[in-house]
Structure formats: structure tokens, C-alpha cells
Design an enzyme around this catalytic site. Structure first.
Site, PDB file in Angstrom:
ATOM      1  N   ARG A  46     -25.083 -14.489  12.772  1.00 32.64           N
ATOM      2  CA  ARG A  46     -24.746 -14.607  11.339  1.00 32.64           C
ATOM      3  C   ARG A  46     -25.883 -14.147  10.439  1.00 32.64           C
ATOM      4  NH1 ARG A  46     -25.883 -18.638   8.309  1.00 32.64           N
ATOM      5  NH2 ARG A  46     -25.698 -20.217   9.931  1.00 32.64           N
ATOM      6  N   TYR A 100     -11.229   0.588  -6.928  1.00 34.81           N
ATOM      7  CA  TYR A 100     -10.485   0.101  -5.767  1.00 34.81           C
ATOM      8  C   TYR A 100      -9.851  -1.265  -6.115  1.00 34.81           C
ATOM      9  CZ  TYR A 100      -9.684  -1.753  -1.102  1.00 34.81           C
ATOM     10  OH  TYR A 100      -9.118  -2.314   0.010  1.00 34.81           O
ATOM     11  N   ASP A 172     -19.760   2.656  -5.273  1.00 34.16           N
ATOM     12  CA  ASP A 172     -18.964   2.604  -4.048  1.00 34.16           C
ATOM     13  C   ASP A 172     -18.809   4.055  -3.604  1.00 34.16           C
ATOM     14  OD1 ASP A 172     -16.884   2.675  -2.192  1.00 34.16           O
ATOM     15  OD2 ASP A 172     -15.842   0.979  -3.096  1.00 34.16           O
ATOM     16  N   LYS A 197     -13.578   3.080   6.807  1.00 36.63           N
ATOM     17  CA  LYS A 197     -13.002   4.390   6.542  1.00 36.63           C
ATOM     18  C   LYS A 197     -13.777   5.453   7.336  1.00 36.63           C
ATOM     19  CE  LYS A 197     -10.711   1.675   3.869  1.00 36.63           C
ATOM     20  NZ  LYS A 197     -11.021   1.459   2.463  1.00 36.63           N
TER      21      LYS A 197
HETATM   22  C1  LIG Z   1     -11.087   0.335   1.672  1.00 37.57           C
HETATM   23  C2  LIG Z   1     -11.996   0.363   0.514  1.00 37.57           C
HETATM   24  C3  LIG Z   1     -12.725  -0.777   0.144  1.00 37.57           C
HETATM   25  C4  LIG Z   1     -12.594  -2.096   0.886  1.00 37.57           C
HETATM   26  O1  LIG Z   1     -13.034  -1.982   2.172  1.00 37.57           O
HETATM   27  P1  LIG Z   1     -12.595  -2.988   3.376  1.00 37.57           P
HETATM   28  O2  LIG Z   1     -13.393  -2.474   4.503  1.00 37.57           O
HETATM   29  O3  LIG Z   1     -11.124  -2.869   3.521  1.00 37.57           O
HETATM   30  O4  LIG Z   1     -13.002  -4.363   2.931  1.00 37.57           O
HETATM   31  C5  LIG Z   1     -13.580  -0.676  -0.930  1.00 37.57           C
HETATM   32  N1  LIG Z   1     -13.713   0.475  -1.635  1.00 37.57           N
HETATM   33  C6  LIG Z   1     -13.017   1.582  -1.317  1.00 37.57           C
HETATM   34  C7  LIG Z   1     -13.207   2.813  -2.134  1.00 37.57           C
HETATM   35  C8  LIG Z   1     -12.139   1.566  -0.240  1.00 37.57           C
HETATM   36  O5  LIG Z   1     -11.432   2.670   0.055  1.00 37.57           O
END
Ligand SMILES: *Cc1c(COP(=O)(O)O)cnc(C)c1O
Length: 379
Positions: A46, A100, A172, A197
Site C-alpha cells: 500500500r 473527462y 491529464d 489506456k
Molecule cells: C479513462 C480516462 C480517465 C480515467 O481513468 P481510469 O483509469 O478509468 O480511472 C481519466 N482521464 C481520461 C482522459 C481518460 O480517458
């Protein structure tokens, strides 16, 4: 080392356990004490400091030329923990419009409960940001490419505005990936990714990360240690494995997506294609200056609107009808009923999101097969 070599070798300091070419999964909750100072340094899953974590931290830091990195249990864990670590009660946040969905609702529904206020800004209109600035504004939060309309904010102006006004700049960077845009090196204080992703790239784990300045990452790690969103060592192993092929995957995906976007743009049944790689995109020039590729996501509208969009999803053979992006499989969704279903009709309209809009995440299939599939289905 250049980017492609870093993908393969940047975590090497932690590797070669007993000569193993690949770092094994360290499936051990805790480690024998060896005189560690302080709670955060005790080795425990953790606390995000097992060999699998440390290897990923090294690699992720080096991919964006940051100072430090932290891997998290999901993209949302990276986003929520970073914001909670960054902001105190009484602080104010500037955030780009059209974020998002999960980030949007975290900012609008959860942050106010901690006494944190916010204003949304138009990422394109740098002159308007000053008017939203307050004495208690602490940070500015944007995305490298927005979803599902693929807008590209004035990222250079965001970094300059943050410096002038002593704000933390957060981005992001999921859609661009470190292969196309190195946000930490570019000047953002924190670069956040959903590693679910492209970084992992195989549609088989959920993970996230944040890359940035050492002192800031240390504080975010301390908060994550309390919130508990640690990535499991086996998922660390899979993410590390996925990252090795990021450059070859993104290179292929950048090229394939551009060709598919061009083919859709030229089809008589298609009304409009949103992709920053197309010269018709309103910010194509800016995207070309910022990014070394335009990524694997595009969206489009058909002349036949919603009815035609629903028929197309049924007729396509290759794209899988589901959410998410960044994997080897091409995916198609209708954002107004999936990723953006949480927004009111009014909010969807003000973003420019129509109900017939389709979003594609282009995978690793043959470009020709995908173009043929689209042509057949559109016919
Ligand atoms: C999918 C996504 C998230 C969230 O990510 P998770 O791994 O599903 O928590 C945040 N920002 C963007 C641009 C995303 O495509």
C-alpha cells in the site's frame, strides 16, 4: 537515451533480479525491516514502494523527463489524489471545460464538500482566464486533447499563465501519451495519465500515474498512502510490460488514425470529422506544433444523424461497441449515452456534443481492413 530506448531500459536499475531479463512479480505484502526512517519508507504494497512500483516510477519519470513519478490504482485515483493533495479547504481551482466525465463530477460534486471551489475556463481563450482568477486560486487543470470533441487547448499559454500567477499547472495527458507529448518536460507541474489506456495498451488492467516535481510527488504519495489507491504488483508487472511497446504502437496508431480520419472526411455520408491531425481541425496548426503525433481517438457525425449512427454501429464488423480506448482493438461509442451520459442535455449542448456523435478509438488492426469495414457499413 532516446524515447524508444528508454521504454525498454529506463527501469533497469531495479531489474535483473538473479539475472532475470524481466522483473518478476514481487508478490509479497511486506518486506523485512532494514532500518527504514518514517512510515512512508516501510516497504509494504500500500505504501507504493515494492520493487515493481519503484521500477515503474523510474520508467515513467524518464518518459516525460520529469523529476519523479507515482503509479496509482487507476487514472481516477491519480486525478483525485493529486487534486486532494494539491488543494486545501478555501482554495479555488480553474479547470478546462469539457473534461473527462469522472474528473468533471469529482470537481463539481466531491471537491465542494471539502470547501474547494472551482470555475470552468475556455481552453482556447487565454484572455478570459484572468477574469476567473481569484486571490485564492491555486491550480489550473487541463487535458492535452479533450474527449469526445478532440479540442486542443492553448497549452503553452496555460503553462505561462500558471507561472505568472503562481498556480500549479496540471494536465491529464492520457490522450496524447508521452510518445506524442511530454507534458512534464514541456513545463506542467503535474502530468497525469490513465495508464488503463495507451500506456498499458492491452485492455486488460486499470491503472494511473502522475509525473512531476519531486517534492510534489512525495506529498501526493503520502496522500495516496492514506487513501489506499495502490496498484497491485501483478498489475504493475503488466503495465511495465505494456509500456515497452508504447512507441511502436503509437507510431502505428498515429498513422492509421490519420488515414481513417481522412477516409471518413471524404465519405459522402459523413457530415463532420473531429481529429487534430486533419487540416480542417480548427487547431490543427497548434496541435502540429505541440505534438509529435495526433493520437488514436477521433469522433464524427453522419449526415443521417442519430438514426444513421445507431445503424452504423450495428453494421460495423470490426469495431467493438464499448467504452474506453487505447487498446489493440478498435472501439466505437456514442458519448451522449456513455461517457457523457452524466451531463444534462443543456451541458451536452453547450459543449457542442450532439446525440449522433460517434467516437472511435483506433486499435492495431490493418488500416485497410478498418477502412473497408467503414466503407461497407456506410454504404
Ligand atoms: C479513462 C480516462 C480517465 C480515467 O481513468 P481510469 O483509469 O478509468 O480511472 C481519466 N482521464 C481520461 C482522459 C481518460 O480517458
Amino acid at each position: 537515451m532516446r524515447f524508444e530506448t528508454k521504454l525498454i531500459h529506463s527501469g533497469d536499475e531495479q531489474a535483473r533480479v538473479m539475472g532475470a531479463v524481466c522483473m518478476p512479480v514481487f508478490q509479497s505484502t511486506m518486506y523485512e525491516l532494514a532500518g527504514e526512517q518514517g512510515y512512508d519508507n516501510i516497504r509494504y504494497i500500500r505504501l507504493n514502494n515494492t520493487p515493481n512500483h519503484l521500477q515503474l516510477h523510474q520508467t515513467l519519470t524518464s518518459l516525460e523527463n520529469g523529476e519523479a513519478a507515482l503509479v496509482t490504482a487507476s487514472g481516477m485515483a491519480a486525478i483525485s489524489t493529486s487534486l486532494l493533495s494539491m488543494l486545501n479547504a478555501g482554495d479555488h481551482l480553474l479547470a478546462q471545460k469539457g473534461l473527462y466525465g469522472g474528473t468533471h463530477s469529482f470537481i463539481t460534486e466531491d471537491l465542494p464538500r471539502f470547501g474547494i471551489t472551482f470555475d470552468f475556463i475556455d481552453g482556447d481563450d487565454a484572455d478570459s482566464w484572468k477574469r476567473k482568477l481569484r486571490p485564492n486560486t491555486k491550480a489550473i487543470y487541463v487535458e492535452s486533447i479533450t474527449n469526445p470533441l478532440l479540442r486542443v487547448a492553448d497549452l503553452k499559454a496555460v503553462v505561462a499563465f500558471a507561472r505568472e500567477n503562481e498556480l500549479f499547472s496540471m494536465i491529464d495527458n492520457t490522450f496524447a501519451t508521452p510518445a506524442n507529448f511530454r507534458a512534464a518536460e514541456f513545463g506542467f507541474d503535474l502530468s497525469i495519465h490513465s495508464c488503463t489506456k495507451y500506456l498499458n495498451g492491452h485492455s486488460d488492467i486499470v491503472a494511473g500515474c502522475v509525473i512531476g516535481k519531486k517534492e510534489r510527488i512525495r506529498r501526493i504519495t503520502h496522500t495516496l498512502n492514506h487513501l489506499g489507491g495502490a496498484l497491485d504488483p501483478h498489475a504493475c508487472f503488466l503495465l511495465y510490460r505494456g509500456i515497452k511497446t508504447l512507441a511502436v504502437r503509437m507510431n502505428y496508431i498515429n498513422q492509421s488514425t490519420l488515414r481513417i480520419a481522412q477516409s471518413l472526411e471524404n465519405h459522402p455520408a459523413v457530415e463532420k470529422v473531429n481529429y487534430p491531425g486533419l487540416s480542417a481541425h480548427p487547431r490543427h496548426q497548434r496541435a502540429a506544433e505541440l505534438f509529435s503525433g495526433f493520437g488514436g481517438v477521433l469522433s464524427f457525425e453522419l449526415k443521417g444523424g442519430l438514426a444513421a449512427a445507431e445503424t452504423l454501429i450495428q453494421r460495423l464488423k470490426l469495431p467493438i461497441h464499448t467504452v474506453s480506448l487505447g487498446g489493440p482493438e478498435t472501439l466505437i461509442t456514442r458519448p451522449s449515452v456513455t461517457s457523457h451520459a452524466g451531463l444534462t442535455e443543456q451541458d451536452q449542448k453547450s459543449l457542442g456534443l450532439s446525440e449522433g456523435l460517434l467516437r472511435l478509438s483506433i486499435g492495431l488492426e490493418s488500416t485497410e481492413d478498418l477502412i473497408e469495414d467503414f466503407n461497407n457499413a456506410l454504404q
